[in-house]
Scaffold this motif. Structure first.
Motif, PDB file in Angstrom:
ATOM      1  N   THR A  25       0.837  -1.198   0.000  1.00  0.00           N
ATOM      2  CA  THR A  25       0.000   0.000   0.000  1.00  0.00           C
ATOM      3  C   THR A  25       0.870   1.246   0.000  1.00  0.00           C
ATOM      4  OG1 THR A  25      -1.225  -1.288   1.606  1.00  0.00           O
ATOM      5  CG2 THR A  25      -2.100   0.873   1.034  1.00  0.00           C
ATOM      6  N   LEU A  26       1.916   1.206   0.829  1.00  0.00           N
ATOM      7  CA  LEU A  26       2.738   2.399   0.936  1.00  0.00           C
ATOM      8  C   LEU A  26       3.433   2.704  -0.387  1.00  0.00           C
ATOM      9  CD1 LEU A  26       4.269   1.890   4.456  1.00  0.00           C
ATOM     10  CD2 LEU A  26       2.658   3.631   3.751  1.00  0.00           C
ATOM     11  N   LEU A  27       3.940   1.659  -1.045  1.00  0.00           N
ATOM     12  CA  LEU A  27       4.620   1.913  -2.308  1.00  0.00           C
ATOM     13  C   LEU A  27       3.642   2.441  -3.351  1.00  0.00           C
ATOM     14  CD1 LEU A  27       7.095  -1.080  -2.561  1.00  0.00           C
ATOM     15  CD2 LEU A  27       7.551   1.285  -1.984  1.00  0.00           C
ATOM     16  N   LEU A  28       2.441   1.919  -3.329  1.00  0.00           N
ATOM     17  CA  LEU A  28       1.445   2.431  -4.268  1.00  0.00           C
ATOM     18  C   LEU A  28       1.108   3.881  -3.967  1.00  0.00           C
ATOM     19  CD1 LEU A  28      -0.958  -0.584  -4.585  1.00  0.00           C
ATOM     20  CD2 LEU A  28       0.523   0.377  -6.330  1.00  0.00           C
ATOM     21  N   LEU A  29       0.975   4.189  -2.669  1.00  0.00           N
ATOM     22  CA  LEU A  29       0.710   5.576  -2.289  1.00  0.00           C
ATOM     23  C   LEU A  29       1.836   6.489  -2.780  1.00  0.00           C
ATOM     24  CD1 LEU A  29      -0.701   5.366   1.320  1.00  0.00           C
ATOM     25  CD2 LEU A  29      -1.750   6.448  -0.641  1.00  0.00           C
ATOM     26  N   SER A  30       3.055   5.973  -2.674  1.00  0.00           N
ATOM     27  CA  SER A  30       4.189   6.787  -3.109  1.00  0.00           C
ATOM     28  C   SER A  30       4.087   7.062  -4.598  1.00  0.00           C
ATOM     29  CB  SER A  30       5.472   6.040  -2.764  1.00  0.00           C
ATOM     30  OG  SER A  30       6.480   6.403  -3.635  1.00  0.00           O
ATOM     31  N   LEU A  31       3.780   6.019  -5.372  1.00  0.00           N
ATOM     32  CA  LEU A  31       3.651   6.195  -6.816  1.00  0.00           C
ATOM     33  C   LEU A  31       2.549   7.194  -7.131  1.00  0.00           C
ATOM     34  CD1 LEU A  31       4.975   5.080  -9.300  1.00  0.00           C
ATOM     35  CD2 LEU A  31       3.159   3.383  -9.463  1.00  0.00           C
ATOM     36  N   PHE A  32       1.439   7.035  -6.416  1.00  0.00           N
ATOM     37  CA  PHE A  32       0.293   7.924  -6.618  1.00  0.00           C
ATOM     38  C   PHE A  32       0.668   9.373  -6.324  1.00  0.00           C
ATOM     39  CE2 PHE A  32      -3.963   9.055  -7.037  1.00  0.00           C
ATOM     40  CZ  PHE A  32      -4.378   9.806  -5.947  1.00  0.00           C
ATOM     41  N   SER A  33       1.392   9.583  -5.224  1.00  0.00           N
ATOM     42  CA  SER A  33       1.791  10.954  -4.870  1.00  0.00           C
ATOM     43  C   SER A  33       2.683  11.550  -5.942  1.00  0.00           C
ATOM     44  CB  SER A  33       2.550  10.980  -3.543  1.00  0.00           C
ATOM     45  OG  SER A  33       1.859  10.267  -2.576  1.00  0.00           O
ATOM     46  N   TRP A  34       3.581  10.723  -6.467  1.00  0.00           N
ATOM     47  CA  TRP A  34       4.474  11.262  -7.485  1.00  0.00           C
ATOM     48  C   TRP A  34       3.744  11.612  -8.763  1.00  0.00           C
ATOM     49  CZ3 TRP A  34       9.271   7.723  -6.583  1.00  0.00           C
ATOM     50  CH2 TRP A  34      10.102   8.370  -5.668  1.00  0.00           C
ATOM     51  N   ILE A  35       2.784  10.776  -9.123  1.00  0.00           N
ATOM     52  CA  ILE A  35       2.004  11.092 -10.334  1.00  0.00           C
ATOM     53  C   ILE A  35       1.239  12.381 -10.122  1.00  0.00           C
ATOM     54  CG2 ILE A  35       0.137  10.322 -11.812  1.00  0.00           C
ATOM     55  CD1 ILE A  35       1.046   7.498 -11.377  1.00  0.00           C
ATOM     56  N   MET A  36       0.654  12.535  -8.932  1.00  0.00           N
ATOM     57  CA  MET A  36      -0.052  13.772  -8.618  1.00  0.00           C
ATOM     58  C   MET A  36       0.897  14.951  -8.640  1.00  0.00           C
ATOM     59  SD  MET A  36      -3.331  13.425  -8.008  1.00  0.00           S
ATOM     60  CE  MET A  36      -3.424  12.389  -9.439  1.00  0.00           C
ATOM     61  N   ALA A  37       2.118  14.701  -8.157  1.00  0.00           N
ATOM     62  CA  ALA A  37       3.086  15.806  -8.101  1.00  0.00           C
ATOM     63  C   ALA A  37       3.436  16.284  -9.506  1.00  0.00           C
ATOM     64  CB  ALA A  37       4.341  15.357  -7.359  1.00  0.00           C
ATOM     65  N   LEU A  38       3.468  15.335 -10.439  1.00  0.00           N
ATOM     66  CA  LEU A  38       3.780  15.750 -11.804  1.00  0.00           C
ATOM     67  C   LEU A  38       2.710  16.672 -12.356  1.00  0.00           C
ATOM     68  CD1 LEU A  38       5.109  12.491 -13.462  1.00  0.00           C
ATOM     69  CD2 LEU A  38       6.335  14.608 -13.043  1.00  0.00           C
ATOM     70  N   LEU A  39       1.456  16.457 -11.910  1.00  0.00           N
ATOM     71  CA  LEU A  39       0.370  17.254 -12.452  1.00  0.00           C
ATOM     72  C   LEU A  39       0.202  18.583 -11.738  1.00  0.00           C
ATOM     73  CD1 LEU A  39      -2.271  14.395 -12.679  1.00  0.00           C
ATOM     74  CD2 LEU A  39      -0.853  15.297 -14.509  1.00  0.00           C
ATOM     75  N   ALA A  40       0.824  18.718 -10.573  1.00  0.00           N
ATOM     76  CA  ALA A  40       0.562  19.914  -9.765  1.00  0.00           C
ATOM     77  C   ALA A  40       1.566  20.999 -10.095  1.00  0.00           C
ATOM     78  CB  ALA A  40       0.616  19.556  -8.287  1.00  0.00           C
ATOM     79  N   THR A  41       1.386  22.124  -9.425  1.00  0.00           N
ATOM     80  CA  THR A  41       2.267  23.278  -9.629  1.00  0.00           C
ATOM     81  C   THR A  41       3.168  23.459  -8.423  1.00  0.00           C
ATOM     82  OG1 THR A  41       0.536  24.650  -8.756  1.00  0.00           O
ATOM     83  CG2 THR A  41       0.693  24.487 -11.153  1.00  0.00           C
ATOM     84  N   THR A  42       3.718  24.626  -8.296  1.00  0.00           N
ATOM     85  CA  THR A  42       4.878  24.877  -7.433  1.00  0.00           C
ATOM     86  C   THR A  42       4.855  24.254  -6.042  1.00  0.00           C
ATOM     87  OG1 THR A  42       3.855  26.939  -6.892  1.00  0.00           O
ATOM     88  CG2 THR A  42       5.571  26.971  -8.579  1.00  0.00           C
ATOM     89  N   TRP A  43       4.268  24.917  -5.069  1.00  0.00           N
ATOM     90  CA  TRP A  43       4.496  24.450  -3.712  1.00  0.00           C
ATOM     91  C   TRP A  43       3.691  23.196  -3.425  1.00  0.00           C
ATOM     92  CZ3 TRP A  43       0.352  24.450  -0.277  1.00  0.00           C
ATOM     93  CH2 TRP A  43      -0.721  25.268  -0.620  1.00  0.00           C
ATOM     94  N   VAL A  44       2.576  23.019  -4.092  1.00  0.00           N
ATOM     95  CA  VAL A  44       1.820  21.783  -3.921  1.00  0.00           C
ATOM     96  C   VAL A  44       2.632  20.616  -4.461  1.00  0.00           C
ATOM     97  CG1 VAL A  44      -0.315  20.620  -4.482  1.00  0.00           C
ATOM     98  CG2 VAL A  44      -0.280  23.091  -4.157  1.00  0.00           C
TER      99      VAL A  44
END
Lengths: 326, 189
Positions: A25-44
């Protein structure tokens, strides 16, 4: 059809964790966060990327503690987790492996080993058994020693940056370092010194009247320090400048002079007495005929008929001599 | 940079010296402090690692603070195994002697302190009642075996002093052999 079903089962095993509360679960969450990070902007984006890192670290720590690869107290998982934490904390957003990353890596590995010895299956928090403590202490101290070795490597790098001419030498006798060469031997900064010296001298002598040149040569002999300082100022400011000296020898020849530029090294090297680089320049007189060729209207000035100018020609080759010059 | 300069030889030598020192000191500690073999090896390992670590920290702190001339000599020694001598360079012999002596005394002091700390820590955290160390065995009558010489023989400070002297001598022998072997290959200039 079977092939597609196989692919689906593989994907499902990969994406859907077997238990809810697990490293998967944790590794999947990590992947998910990174994908979200690619879509987001600066401080987010920064926050999401950090969350991704943290989940990755926790997931890896859990994974390696469940399937440990260890011999005695030394576990590979500690090193992997410690590497991830060091990269996360110290490599910044450029993912550049700085010295701090290297040096903190064994220290963090030691910390993680200690912390994980406090966690007993349960999970419970309890100090480790007395039988394990000595080997744990030895492990922590050895890891810290490895960190010192890494730091020593960076100290050596700093030294070589301050004394780059040492790299032209041979490290065979050293009982501390080994050198793995990539290309041929390095150039010595003495050549740069001589180049700057000759570049500085050329406009001062070329095309100048002979009397002025003799004056310059005389000053060079009487006050060599002034010229040396001038040239040194043009060099990159490193600690090894203190062991480089620039000297000039003026050998009277036939009507012309031979100017020898010497770059002397009095510093660390395989040769205990140092070495010096030598370049010879010929300072010769040249009769300037141009005044005689162009007819000057009006009364001719007899002194303008032929002016003696000087010319300096420096050899491109530099010889290296060991020892000190006379 | 064209080349990779790695301190592999230093690491190798240090590992070798550590193993030898731990082995020798374990033997001395086992005899003098009447410990089991395993425990004396553990003590020796922890103490030697501790003093090596302290030595590295001192070196890494002091090195940037060295005056330029001494630093150049240090660089010369690390890369070329020799000191250079020009008219203005300092004589390195007093530096070496003082350095060697202070290293030895500092190591002994650190290890004594470390041993006391370890023993205190063990007493505090172990559930087994700690047997009195031999030298404080209470007795109303001074038996012939309890004289100051015996007490000195069993004191941890003395044991560590002997242990360190032994390991330092062994390391000196190895270093001298290495020194003479390398000097024999290249004739002195």
């Amino acid at each position: 059809m079977n092939f597609l079903r196989n692919i689906f089962t593989v994907l499902r095993d990969l994406l859907v964790p077997r238990e809810q509360f697990s490293w998967h679960t944790l590794l999947l969450l990590s992947l998910f966060s990174w994908i979200m990070a690619l879509l987001a902007t600066t401080w987010v984006r920064n926050i999401l990327a950090s969350c991704g890192w943290i989940f990755l670290i926790l997931g890896t720590a859990w994974l390696t503690s469940e399937n440990p690869v260890k011999k005695g107290e030394v576990s590979l998982g500690h090193w992997i987790t410690a590497a991830l934490i060091s990269l996360f904390l110290f490599s910044g957003w450029t993912a550049e492996v700085t010295p701090t990353v290297w040096i903190s890596w064994p220290i963090l590995a030691a910390l993680i080993a200690v912390v994980s010895s406090f966690i007993h299956p349960g999970p419970r928090l309890k100090p480790p058994k007395p039988e394990r403590r000595p080997s744990l202490a030895i492990l922590v101290l050895s890891y810290l020693l490895i960190s010192c070795w890494f730091q020593f490597y960076f100290t050596l790098q700093a030294w070589l940056q301050q004394y780059p001419s040492i790299l032209a030498d041979d490290f065979q006798n050293s009982s501390f370092v080994i050198r793995l060469p990539f290309n041929g031997p390095e150039a010595v900064r003495g050549t740069t010194l001589l180049d700057r010296a000759s570049t500085l001298l050329q406009p001062q002598i070329n095309g100048q009247p002979w009397a002025k040149t003799e004056r310059i040569l005389f000053d060079l002999q009487q006050q060599p320090q002034v010229f040396e300082d001038q040239v040194m100022q043009q060099m990159q400011d490193l600690a090894e400048n203190q062991v480089w000296n620039l000297e000039t020898r003026i050998l009277p020849g036939q009507p012309d002079y031979t100017l020898q530029l010497l770059a002397i090294w009095r510093g660390p090297g395989t040769n205990r007495n140092g070495y010096y680089l030598q370049r010879s320049c010929q300072v010769s007189q040249v009769q300037d005929r141009s005044a005689a060729l162009t007819p000057v209207p009006g009364p001719a000035n007899p002194e303008q008929a032929a002016i003696t100018l000087s010319r300096i020609e420096c050899e491109p080759t530099i010889t290296t001599v060991s020892g000190q010059p006379q | 940079m064209n080349a990779l300069v790695l301190p592999l030889r230093a690491i190798l030598f240090q590992g070798l010296f550590l193993l030898i020192a731990i082995a020798l000191e374990a033997v001395v500690l086992q005899e003098r402090l009447t410990l089991s073999r395993r425990r004396s090896v553990e003590y020796a390992a922890v103490l030697n690692l501790l003093s090596t670590l302290a030595g590295w920290i001192v070196f890494l702190i002091l090195e940037p603070l060295l005056p330029q001339i001494l630093r150049a000599q240090l660089i010369s020694y690390v890369f070329f195994n020799q000191f250079f001598s020009y008219d203005w360079s300092p004589n390195m012999n007093p530096v070496l002697v003082i350095g060697g002596l202070s290293t030895f005394l500092g190591t002994v002091a650190l290890e004594v302190r470390g041993l006391l700390l370890i023993q205190q820590f063990e007493q505090q955290t172990s559930s087994i009642p700690n047997p009195d160390p031999p030298r404080s065995r209470p007795s109303l009558v001074r038996t012939p075996t309890q004289n100051p010489n015996a007490q000195l023989r069993q004191s941890p400070t003395f044991a560590l002093l002997i242990a360190n002297a032994l390991s330092y001598s062994a390391i000196l022998v190895i270093l001298s052999t290495h020194f003479f072997l390398t000097r024999l290959e290249t004739p002195p200039l």
